[in-house]
Design a protein around this motif. Structure first.
Motif, PDB file in Angstrom:
ATOM      1  N   VAL A 124     -64.032 -45.623 -22.787  1.00 52.04           N
ATOM      2  CA  VAL A 124     -63.234 -45.302 -23.668  1.00 52.04           C
ATOM      3  C   VAL A 124     -62.258 -46.415 -23.642  1.00 52.04           C
ATOM      4  O   VAL A 124     -61.913 -46.817 -24.577  1.00 52.04           O
ATOM      5  CB  VAL A 124     -62.636 -43.957 -23.193  1.00 52.04           C
ATOM      6  CG1 VAL A 124     -61.162 -43.662 -24.044  1.00 52.04           C
ATOM      7  CG2 VAL A 124     -63.498 -42.743 -23.498  1.00 52.04           C
ATOM      8  N   THR A 125     -61.502 -46.517 -22.400  1.00 47.61           N
ATOM      9  CA  THR A 125     -60.791 -47.465 -22.463  1.00 47.61           C
ATOM     10  C   THR A 125     -61.283 -49.175 -22.925  1.00 47.61           C
ATOM     11  O   THR A 125     -60.424 -49.726 -23.509  1.00 47.61           O
ATOM     12  CB  THR A 125     -59.952 -47.654 -20.813  1.00 47.61           C
ATOM     13  OG1 THR A 125     -60.930 -48.003 -20.044  1.00 47.61           O
ATOM     14  CG2 THR A 125     -59.271 -46.705 -20.764  1.00 47.61           C
ATOM     15  N   ARG A 126     -62.323 -49.339 -22.238  1.00 42.67           N
ATOM     16  CA  ARG A 126     -62.730 -50.812 -22.603  1.00 42.67           C
ATOM     17  C   ARG A 126     -63.206 -50.705 -24.209  1.00 42.67           C
ATOM     18  O   ARG A 126     -62.644 -51.705 -24.835  1.00 42.67           O
ATOM     19  CB  ARG A 126     -64.351 -51.006 -22.127  1.00 42.67           C
ATOM     20  CG  ARG A 126     -64.702 -52.266 -22.023  1.00 42.67           C
ATOM     21  CD  ARG A 126     -66.191 -52.464 -21.335  1.00 42.67           C
ATOM     22  NE  ARG A 126     -65.969 -52.193 -19.951  1.00 42.67           N
ATOM     23  CZ  ARG A 126     -66.632 -51.262 -19.035  1.00 42.67           C
ATOM     24  NH1 ARG A 126     -67.676 -50.497 -19.786  1.00 42.67           N
ATOM     25  NH2 ARG A 126     -66.273 -51.072 -18.059  1.00 42.67           N
ATOM     26  N   LEU A 128     -61.121 -53.036 -26.989  1.00 44.36           N
ATOM     27  CA  LEU A 128     -61.930 -54.353 -27.791  1.00 44.36           C
ATOM     28  C   LEU A 128     -61.563 -53.882 -29.201  1.00 44.36           C
ATOM     29  O   LEU A 128     -61.394 -55.144 -29.913  1.00 44.36           O
ATOM     30  CB  LEU A 128     -63.382 -53.902 -27.359  1.00 44.36           C
ATOM     31  CG  LEU A 128     -64.253 -54.877 -28.388  1.00 44.36           C
ATOM     32  CD1 LEU A 128     -64.326 -56.309 -27.616  1.00 44.36           C
ATOM     33  CD2 LEU A 128     -65.837 -54.235 -28.006  1.00 44.36           C
ATOM     34  N   TRP A 129     -61.759 -52.759 -29.704  1.00 42.09           N
ATOM     35  CA  TRP A 129     -61.655 -52.596 -31.088  1.00 42.09           C
ATOM     36  C   TRP A 129     -59.780 -53.001 -31.443  1.00 42.09           C
ATOM     37  O   TRP A 129     -59.747 -53.495 -32.527  1.00 42.09           O
ATOM     38  CB  TRP A 129     -62.044 -51.348 -31.488  1.00 42.09           C
ATOM     39  CG  TRP A 129     -63.310 -51.113 -31.663  1.00 42.09           C
ATOM     40  CD1 TRP A 129     -64.524 -50.868 -30.614  1.00 42.09           C
ATOM     41  CD2 TRP A 129     -63.965 -51.330 -32.889  1.00 42.09           C
ATOM     42  NE1 TRP A 129     -65.545 -50.857 -31.259  1.00 42.09           N
ATOM     43  CE2 TRP A 129     -65.388 -51.116 -32.852  1.00 42.09           C
ATOM     44  CE3 TRP A 129     -63.632 -51.772 -34.107  1.00 42.09           C
ATOM     45  CZ2 TRP A 129     -66.325 -51.511 -33.340  1.00 42.09           C
ATOM     46  CZ3 TRP A 129     -64.691 -52.069 -35.180  1.00 42.09           C
ATOM     47  CH2 TRP A 129     -66.080 -51.912 -34.858  1.00 42.09           C
ATOM     48  N   GLY A 188     -50.484 -51.278 -37.349  1.00 43.68           N
ATOM     49  CA  GLY A 188     -51.263 -50.280 -37.934  1.00 43.68           C
ATOM     50  C   GLY A 188     -52.774 -50.494 -37.596  1.00 43.68           C
ATOM     51  O   GLY A 188     -53.605 -49.447 -37.039  1.00 43.68           O
ATOM     52  N   CYS A 189     -53.190 -51.867 -37.744  1.00 45.47           N
ATOM     53  CA  CYS A 189     -54.555 -52.242 -37.255  1.00 45.47           C
ATOM     54  C   CYS A 189     -54.832 -52.045 -35.914  1.00 45.47           C
ATOM     55  O   CYS A 189     -55.881 -51.694 -35.413  1.00 45.47           O
ATOM     56  CB  CYS A 189     -54.915 -53.664 -37.725  1.00 45.47           C
ATOM     57  SG  CYS A 189     -55.173 -53.679 -39.287  1.00 45.47           S
ATOM     58  N   CYS A 190     -53.688 -52.453 -34.940  1.00 36.31           N
ATOM     59  CA  CYS A 190     -54.035 -52.213 -33.453  1.00 36.31           C
ATOM     60  C   CYS A 190     -54.138 -50.785 -33.147  1.00 36.31           C
ATOM     61  O   CYS A 190     -55.215 -50.609 -32.334  1.00 36.31           O
ATOM     62  CB  CYS A 190     -52.953 -52.817 -32.845  1.00 36.31           C
ATOM     63  SG  CYS A 190     -52.905 -54.520 -32.547  1.00 36.31           S
ATOM     64  N   PHE A 249     -60.387 -45.589 -33.096  1.00 27.84           N
ATOM     65  CA  PHE A 249     -61.965 -45.797 -33.237  1.00 27.84           C
ATOM     66  C   PHE A 249     -62.286 -46.261 -32.177  1.00 27.84           C
ATOM     67  O   PHE A 249     -63.572 -45.750 -31.843  1.00 27.84           O
ATOM     68  CB  PHE A 249     -61.936 -46.941 -34.750  1.00 27.84           C
ATOM     69  CG  PHE A 249     -63.419 -47.006 -34.894  1.00 27.84           C
ATOM     70  CD1 PHE A 249     -63.981 -46.030 -35.723  1.00 27.84           C
ATOM     71  CD2 PHE A 249     -63.991 -48.059 -34.450  1.00 27.84           C
ATOM     72  CE1 PHE A 249     -65.100 -45.989 -36.076  1.00 27.84           C
ATOM     73  CE2 PHE A 249     -65.371 -48.358 -34.669  1.00 27.84           C
ATOM     74  CZ  PHE A 249     -65.993 -47.381 -35.637  1.00 27.84           C
ATOM     75  N   GLY A 250     -61.841 -47.290 -31.452  1.00 26.27           N
ATOM     76  CA  GLY A 250     -62.598 -47.653 -30.433  1.00 26.27           C
ATOM     77  C   GLY A 250     -62.631 -46.577 -29.212  1.00 26.27           C
ATOM     78  O   GLY A 250     -63.832 -46.455 -28.463  1.00 26.27           O
ATOM     79  N   ALA A 251     -61.711 -45.729 -29.008  1.00 27.55           N
ATOM     80  CA  ALA A 251     -61.767 -44.692 -27.916  1.00 27.55           C
ATOM     81  C   ALA A 251     -62.597 -43.888 -28.458  1.00 27.55           C
ATOM     82  O   ALA A 251     -63.453 -43.274 -27.348  1.00 27.55           O
ATOM     83  CB  ALA A 251     -60.239 -44.092 -27.874  1.00 27.55           C
ATOM     84  N   MET A 252     -62.601 -43.251 -29.602  1.00 32.19           N
ATOM     85  CA  MET A 252     -63.942 -42.125 -29.970  1.00 32.19           C
ATOM     86  C   MET A 252     -65.097 -42.721 -30.017  1.00 32.19           C
ATOM     87  O   MET A 252     -65.877 -42.124 -29.449  1.00 32.19           O
ATOM     88  CB  MET A 252     -63.621 -42.035 -31.643  1.00 32.19           C
ATOM     89  CG  MET A 252     -62.312 -41.138 -31.622  1.00 32.19           C
ATOM     90  SD  MET A 252     -61.868 -39.681 -30.923  1.00 32.19           S
ATOM     91  CE  MET A 252     -63.010 -38.745 -31.893  1.00 32.19           C
TER      92      MET A 252
END
Length: 159
Positions: A70-72, A76-77, A32-34, A40-43
């Motif tokens: 977006v992918t980076r 990362l997140w 769930g965290c991944c 969140f990272g993509a947004m």
């Protein structure tokens, strides 16, 4: 038509516990965290990509740059939150097995230790800040998780 079931929808072995243990919940927590981190990272990557390329005309290079951001950021997140969830779950399982009990003390201790280990590269001050952040977040979670129980206890004491 509403289907209602008054019985459990799964079969448990004789003597098995009806609630999931910390080890079983670890898989859900980590996954769930991944997924949350990736979303969140993509947004965030989309926001940053659009901001950095606002002076460029819509073109393939601009699209590629936005997609790279977006992918980076998503990776990362996802990695960051997944690592935190893995540490938290591992500490939680170890503490549960060591103490032989599952309660909110395990949750708070696992969160504190996770924060301390995650920020250990920042020296003693980083360890203290990470531990305090973990302690605060898991304490708030424990309060939220037990709010109805605490509210019921306070109401009984006042009567």
């Amino acid at each position: 038509m509403i289907l209602r079931s008054d019985t459990d929808e799964f079969i448990l072995p004789t003597g098995a516990n009806k609630t999931r243990g910390r080890f079983e919940l670890a898989f859900f927590t980590i996954g769930g965290c991944c997924m949350t981190g990736a979303a969140f990272g993509a947004m965030n990557g989309l926001r940053l990509g659009l901001k950095e390329t606002q002076n460029m005309a819509w073109s393939k290079p601009r699209n590629v740059q936005i997609l790279n951001m977006v992918t980076r950021q998503g990776a990362l997140w996802a990695n960051t939150l997944g690592s935190l969830a893995l540490l938290y779950s591992a500490f939680g399982v170890i503490i549960e097995k060591t103490r032989g009990a599952e309660d909110d003390l395990n949750t708070v201790a696992a969160g504190t230790m996770t924060g301390m280990l995650y920020k250990c590269t920042g020296g003693l001050r980083g360890v203290a800040r990470g531990g305090l952040a973990g302690l605060t977040l898991t304490s708030l979670y424990a309060l939220y998780n037990n709010w109805e129980h605490m509210k019921g206890s306070l109401l009984q004491q006042s009567l």
